[in-house]
Design a protein around this motif. Structure first.
Motif, PDB file in Angstrom:
ATOM      1  N   THR A 186       0.839  -1.198   0.000  1.00  0.00           N
ATOM      2  CA  THR A 186       0.000   0.000   0.000  1.00  0.00           C
ATOM      3  C   THR A 186       0.873   1.247   0.000  1.00  0.00           C
ATOM      4  N   LYS A 189      -6.360   7.839  -8.969  1.00  0.00           N
ATOM      5  CA  LYS A 189      -7.605   8.362  -8.409  1.00  0.00           C
ATOM      6  C   LYS A 189      -7.967   9.717  -9.005  1.00  0.00           C
ATOM      7  N   ASN A 206     -11.927   7.147  -5.709  1.00  0.00           N
ATOM      8  CA  ASN A 206     -11.694   7.983  -4.536  1.00  0.00           C
ATOM      9  C   ASN A 206     -12.479   7.537  -3.312  1.00  0.00           C
ATOM     10  N   GLU A 266     -10.214   3.359   0.159  1.00  0.00           N
ATOM     11  CA  GLU A 266      -8.889   3.576   0.746  1.00  0.00           C
ATOM     12  C   GLU A 266      -7.860   2.824  -0.098  1.00  0.00           C
ATOM     13  N   ASP A 267      -6.631   3.337  -0.130  1.00  0.00           N
ATOM     14  CA  ASP A 267      -5.565   2.664  -0.883  1.00  0.00           C
ATOM     15  C   ASP A 267      -5.402   1.219  -0.426  1.00  0.00           C
ATOM     16  N   ARG A 268      -5.447   1.006   0.870  1.00  0.00           N
ATOM     17  CA  ARG A 268      -5.286  -0.344   1.436  1.00  0.00           C
ATOM     18  C   ARG A 268      -6.335  -1.296   0.882  1.00  0.00           C
ATOM     19  N   ASP A 269      -7.576  -0.808   0.747  1.00  0.00           N
ATOM     20  CA  ASP A 269      -8.654  -1.651   0.235  1.00  0.00           C
ATOM     21  C   ASP A 269      -8.431  -2.001  -1.237  1.00  0.00           C
TER      22      ASP A 269
END
Length: 148
Positions: free
Chosen positions: A48, A59, A66, A69-72
């Protein structure tokens, strides 16, 4: 030309060798994605962080991302790689699985190994090697797609 006495044996053996070779190739490729995706899914922190710059740019161009989350997004990509890798290993819809993996591998490679942005030195060399490795994996996947 007449058929030789060994032709009846040679053709099935060649066909069998091709199927064994195809299975071995698909299993090797699939294992890379199943194991790698599993690791990233369980421990997404490093990937991540590495993907942050790439995902920020992405994004800006793809607004619906957007809301995630980046992690997701990293974990979703890892889950896709696990599922498609398992499908490739099992020989279930291997062409579709390989196509999905190529589609997943492109952003993974651009996000994780942007060697062109790194300063000359060991880190840039490592990133270039990993980028090249992923390009080779993509080549193997394209082979699965085009030669079932």
């Amino acid at each position: 030309m007449t058929a030789g006495k060994y032709d009846a044996v040679a053709v099935p053996l060649l066909s069998s060798a091709r199927s064994v070779g195809g299975f071995a190739g698909r299993a090797a490729l699939g294992t890379v994605f199943l194991m790698g995706g599993s690791l990233v899914f369980r421990h997404p922190e490093g990937p991540t962080h590495a993907a942050g710059n790439f995902l920020g740019k992405l994004k800006k161009r793809v607004a619906p991302l957007n809301r995630f989350e980046d992690r997701d997004l990293v974990r979703l990509n890892a889950a896709v790689q696990c599922a498609a890798g398992a499908s490739l290993i099992a020989g279930r819809i291997p062409r579709v699985a390989a196509a999905v993996l190529v589609g997943s591998l492109i952003p993974t490679t651009l996000a994780g190994f942007p060697f062109w942005e790194a300063e000359p030195g060991p880190e840039r060399i490592r990133m270039n090697a990993d980028f090249t490795k992923n390009a080779a994996l993509a080549g193997g996947l394209i082979r699965v797609i085009t030669h079932p």
